[in-house]
Design an enzyme around this catalytic site. Structure first.
Site, mmCIF file in Angstrom:
data_model
loop_
_atom_site.group_PDB
_atom_site.id
_atom_site.type_symbol
_atom_site.label_atom_id
_atom_site.label_comp_id
_atom_site.label_asym_id
_atom_site.label_seq_id
_atom_site.Cartn_x
_atom_site.Cartn_y
_atom_site.Cartn_z
ATOM 1 N N GLU A 47 8.631 -15.484 12.314
ATOM 2 C CA GLU A 47 9.648 -17.867 11.726
ATOM 3 C C GLU A 47 10.948 -17.840 12.052
ATOM 4 O OE1 GLU A 47 5.388 -18.292 11.349
ATOM 5 O OE2 GLU A 47 7.345 -16.751 10.920
ATOM 6 N N CYS A 79 7.054 -20.686 6.024
ATOM 7 C CA CYS A 79 7.403 -20.152 6.832
ATOM 8 C C CYS A 79 7.440 -21.982 7.944
ATOM 9 C CB CYS A 79 6.566 -19.893 8.036
ATOM 10 S SG CYS A 79 7.072 -17.912 7.724
ATOM 11 N N THR A 191 -8.013 21.754 7.181
ATOM 12 C CA THR A 191 -6.951 21.303 8.328
ATOM 13 C C THR A 191 -5.939 22.166 8.135
ATOM 14 O OG1 THR A 191 -8.776 19.618 9.289
ATOM 15 C CG2 THR A 191 -6.316 20.319 9.880
ATOM 16 N N LEU A 199 1.777 17.331 10.609
ATOM 17 C CA LEU A 199 1.978 15.788 10.622
ATOM 18 C C LEU A 199 2.981 15.121 9.977
ATOM 19 C CD1 LEU A 199 -1.056 16.348 7.776
ATOM 20 C CD2 LEU A 199 -1.725 16.212 10.046
#
Length: 331
Positions: A47, A79, A191, A199
């Site tokens: 905002e 805000c 993995t 990655l």
């Protein structure tokens, strides 16, 4: 609101643990005079950015925001105060703030005589750029998207262990954009040892300069191989010596992580599914059969059909020749 959602999406991944909010300011005649999005932590909220661009043209106008304007003083002032000081006459927002510390902005604005409307494009915002943060605000846990690519018969690798490339170039490019928008990528140590992945995100997102790299997280008790690519200096890597999804997510909360991409193999995915810690599934199904090899999911705590983990399919679409399925748990 579409402009506000687009502004929100452009900063997704750069604002955590704050929400990636978008805001558009219209003047009295309905013309766009300011567009803003949340800056990185400690910076201005959406905002404030949009009001600064609008200047005096905001007086008597409308602010359109993806999230209810905050009413509390954190790192930055509320805000609601900025909107009132700018003389905005009307505020339209998509989703109420679930954070009790920040909520209440709508009531503050109404008490000050501002016309407030809620719910415009709410479902699009909840499923879009604010999905992960809203989950984080409600549960205190990062939002986890389990992403996998498989053949049409559900195999993530062939019988000999090869897995490059099951999905199409289009799917892989999209995943790199997705990586650039999340806070962390999680895989298992197995993995890393088997595939030696980098990655990293290797594709910038639309509207952003350069490629933003997420935190790389490796889960598992064993040591990582010397020279593994996840240990390079292209991005930060965290090695968590555990197999417990809640321990993993707790460590990530401490790092301010909101949005997690789970890319581990079948065992790690099964652990997260069994623990109820997968909040979204994003599957890329390639039009091919492998007939043998590991399946996408293993040891997920399902022993009979009645124990099956039910999913609600949000969207089915094409990504190149692949079928992309987005689904969430039916809970």
């Amino acid at each position: 609101m579409a402009l506000a959602v687009a502004a929100s999406e452009r900063v997704r991944g750069t604002t955590s643990p704050n929400p990636p909010v978008g805001c558009v300011v219209l003047d009295e005649g309905g013309a766009v005079v300011g567009v803003g999005a949340t800056r990185p932590p400690g910076g201005a909220h959406a905002e404030v950015v949009a009001l600064a661009e609008a200047g005096g043209a905001a007086r008597g106008g409308t602010a359109v925001v993806t999230l209810e304007p905050c009413a509390h003083h954190g790192r930055t002032p509320p805000c609601t105060g900025a909107l009132l000081a700018a003389g905005v006459a009307r505020v339209v927002f998509a989703v109420a703030d679930p954070n009790p510390k920040a909520a209440g902005g709508a009531a503050v604005l109404r008490e000050a005589g501002v016309l407030v409307e809620e719910g415009l494009s709410g479902e699009a915002v909840r499923r879009g750029p604010l999905r992960a943060w809203l989950h984080y605000a409600r549960t205190g846990r990062p939002h986890v998207t389990w992403k996998y690519a498989a053949s049409l018969d559900g195999r993530v690798a062939a019988g000999d262990g090869t897995s490059r490339w099951i999905s199409s170039a289009e799917s892989r490019a999209e995943v790199h954009e997705f990586r650039a928008a999340v806070d962390a990528i999680v895989v298992g140590a197995g993995t890393v040892r088997a595939d030696d992945p980098r990655l990293t995100a290797r594709r910038s997102r639309p509207g952003q300069d350069g490629v933003r790299q997420p935190l790389r997280v490796v889960v598992g008790t064993g040591d990582l191989p010397p020279g593994a690519r996840v240990l390079d200096d292209e991005a930060e890597t965290m090695h968590l010596r555990t197999h417990d999804p809640d321990v993993v997510l707790g460590a990530l909360v401490a790092r301010g992580v909101v949005d997690v991409l789970l890319e581990g193999g079948p065992t790690l995915a099964g652990a997260f599914v069994a623990a109820g810690r997968v909040d979204r599934v994003l599957a890329y199904l390639a039009p091919k059969f492998l007939g043998d090899g590991p399946q996408a999911l293993r040891d997920a705590g399902v022993s009979t059909v009645t124990d099956a983990v039910g999913l609600v399919v949000e969207q089915v679409s094409m990504c190149g020749p692949d079928v992309r399925v987005s689904a969430v748990p039916a809970r």
